[in-house]
Enzyme design. Sequence first.
Site, PDB file in Angstrom:
ATOM      1  N   SER A  27      -0.543   0.412  10.041  1.00 43.90           N
ATOM      2  CA  SER A  27       0.693  -0.076  10.624  1.00 43.90           C
ATOM      3  C   SER A  27       1.070   0.837  11.917  1.00 43.90           C
ATOM      4  O   SER A  27       1.444   0.121  12.947  1.00 43.90           O
ATOM      5  CB  SER A  27       2.075   0.282   9.739  1.00 43.90           C
ATOM      6  N   ARG A  31       0.894  -0.395  16.181  1.00 41.68           N
ATOM      7  CA  ARG A  31       2.002  -0.382  17.119  1.00 41.68           C
ATOM      8  C   ARG A  31       2.159   0.916  18.250  1.00 41.68           C
ATOM      9  O   ARG A  31       2.307   0.527  19.243  1.00 41.68           O
ATOM     10  CB  ARG A  31       3.430   0.270  16.018  1.00 41.68           C
ATOM     11  N   GLN A 178       6.708  -7.365   9.280  1.00 42.45           N
ATOM     12  CA  GLN A 178       6.173  -8.167  10.343  1.00 42.45           C
ATOM     13  C   GLN A 178       6.906  -9.122  11.137  1.00 42.45           C
ATOM     14  O   GLN A 178       6.783  -9.150  12.363  1.00 42.45           O
ATOM     15  CB  GLN A 178       4.729  -8.833   9.741  1.00 42.45           C
ATOM     16  N   ASP A 329       1.598  -3.722  -0.219  1.00 42.85           N
ATOM     17  CA  ASP A 329       0.350  -3.692  -0.079  1.00 42.85           C
ATOM     18  C   ASP A 329      -0.278  -2.740  -1.531  1.00 42.85           C
ATOM     19  O   ASP A 329      -1.423  -2.894  -1.627  1.00 42.85           O
ATOM     20  CB  ASP A 329      -0.135  -2.842   1.074  1.00 42.85           C
ATOM     21  N   LYS A 356      -0.911 -12.890   1.108  1.00 43.45           N
ATOM     22  CA  LYS A 356      -1.654 -11.831   1.875  1.00 43.45           C
ATOM     23  C   LYS A 356      -3.157 -12.347   2.001  1.00 43.45           C
ATOM     24  O   LYS A 356      -3.404 -13.536   2.217  1.00 43.45           O
ATOM     25  CB  LYS A 356      -1.526 -10.626   0.877  1.00 43.45           C
ATOM     26  N   ARG A 404      -7.912  -5.069  -0.452  1.00 45.82           N
ATOM     27  CA  ARG A 404      -7.271  -4.023  -1.299  1.00 45.82           C
ATOM     28  C   ARG A 404      -7.819  -4.680  -2.882  1.00 45.82           C
ATOM     29  O   ARG A 404      -7.782  -3.575  -3.549  1.00 45.82           O
ATOM     30  CB  ARG A 404      -5.803  -4.293  -1.023  1.00 45.82           C
TER      31      ARG A 404
END
EC number: 2.5.1.19
Length: 451
Positions: A27, A31, A178, A329, A356, A404
């Site tokens: 994340s 960014r 998001q 997550d 997801k 995941r």
Amino acid sequence: MADRPLPLRARRADALIGSLRVPGDKSVSHRALMLGGLAVGRTTITGLLEGEDVLATAHAMTAMGARVERLAPGEAGAVWQVDGVGVGGLAEPADVLDMGNAGTGARLLMGLVATHPITAIFTGDASLRRRPMARVIEPLSRFGATFLGRDGGRLPLALGGARAPLPVTYRVPVPSAQVKSAVLLAGLNTPGTTTVIEPIPTRDHTERMLGYFGATLTRTPAEDGGVVLALTGQPELTGAAVQVPADPSSAAFPLVAALLVEGSRVVLNGVGLNPLRTGLFDTLREMGADIRVLNPREEAGEPVGDLEVHASRLRGVTVPPERAPSMIDEYPILAIAAACAEGETRMEGLAELRVKESDRLAAMARGLAACGVRVAVEGDTLIVQGSGRPPQGGARVTVDLDHRIGMSFLVLGLVSAEPVAIDDGRAIDTSFPGFVALMGALGATITEDAP
């Protein structure tokens, strides 16, 4: 991602011992590249996650005019240099922006493009093309952006940025970092004040990093217990040095493995401890996990610490729905911990897991059942009945290119009576490059499996 499937198999391990640093936070990496690309001057990023998702964002920012370059690796990981174009300076990409499997990258970049007078076409891999984009299309359309995509707003999708964007006030209908972030990023190149109202606060990496780069953003409590974010548009962002913390979502896999494999002691260095990301750690501690924070500190506006983890006997708990935004997550790997715990674990409010990379709620239930675990799905609640000992295992789990899900069942294979295999581990590199090697350094046995 290679064309040939990569089946993997995990076998029961002896004690996991050692110290490691998992890759950088995905994340924060996304960014940092985006805001560095919109800043004036140079941004240096240390520890950037070099997974396929983040590299897709780096390629997209390059395609829109930023200069993104990888320098020699440093002690804390990869070092990247970004020379930005300034807010409002994005150029129209000459080709389609292929975001691979990067849902976060795609949605946040749509926010950036939505208020620039350019057209960009977004696509992705088979998994990303199935994921809904309507949740960002609706608020970004309010700025004046236009969208042309497949049914349900799915990729491939053409985005026409607004030539005279208008500031909006948007109340996020369901907790989604998001969606919030896409709206705030669209507000960067919009005159006036863009306001986002969050009934339930979600991870705040965007707000922290906007402030770190020099944007003016206020955060005030809402009457309903949520938060109101107000961003002043068209700031001059200034290039900065960013140290990306180790990703807590990636740290979750060796952490849970260390809790479950008898005799283990593992130290995870430099893990991001943003309080809106630590729901898994809080839940595991409620279950009886021995997790200690060493050397707490702050880096580039984010709280960080080293985690010392000891093998622990876990007990079932109820995880309330309001905790979901801080650990959305991590539910797949929590379900693995629950399968080895004593008693029932109820995980409530998991609707977001259905949209997801795969339907994670259904995927975890199927995989756990195949490994001999008593599991049920009631609406958006996952219920796992643990017996206080590792399950039988022995299954080959289909992961639908979901990294995941794949890593979670490989962790189960390290503790189950029989090995656990996954049909394809290629997607793991999208978020956790080097996963198999790092786990091997602790003493895990994860090998390529016969197809």
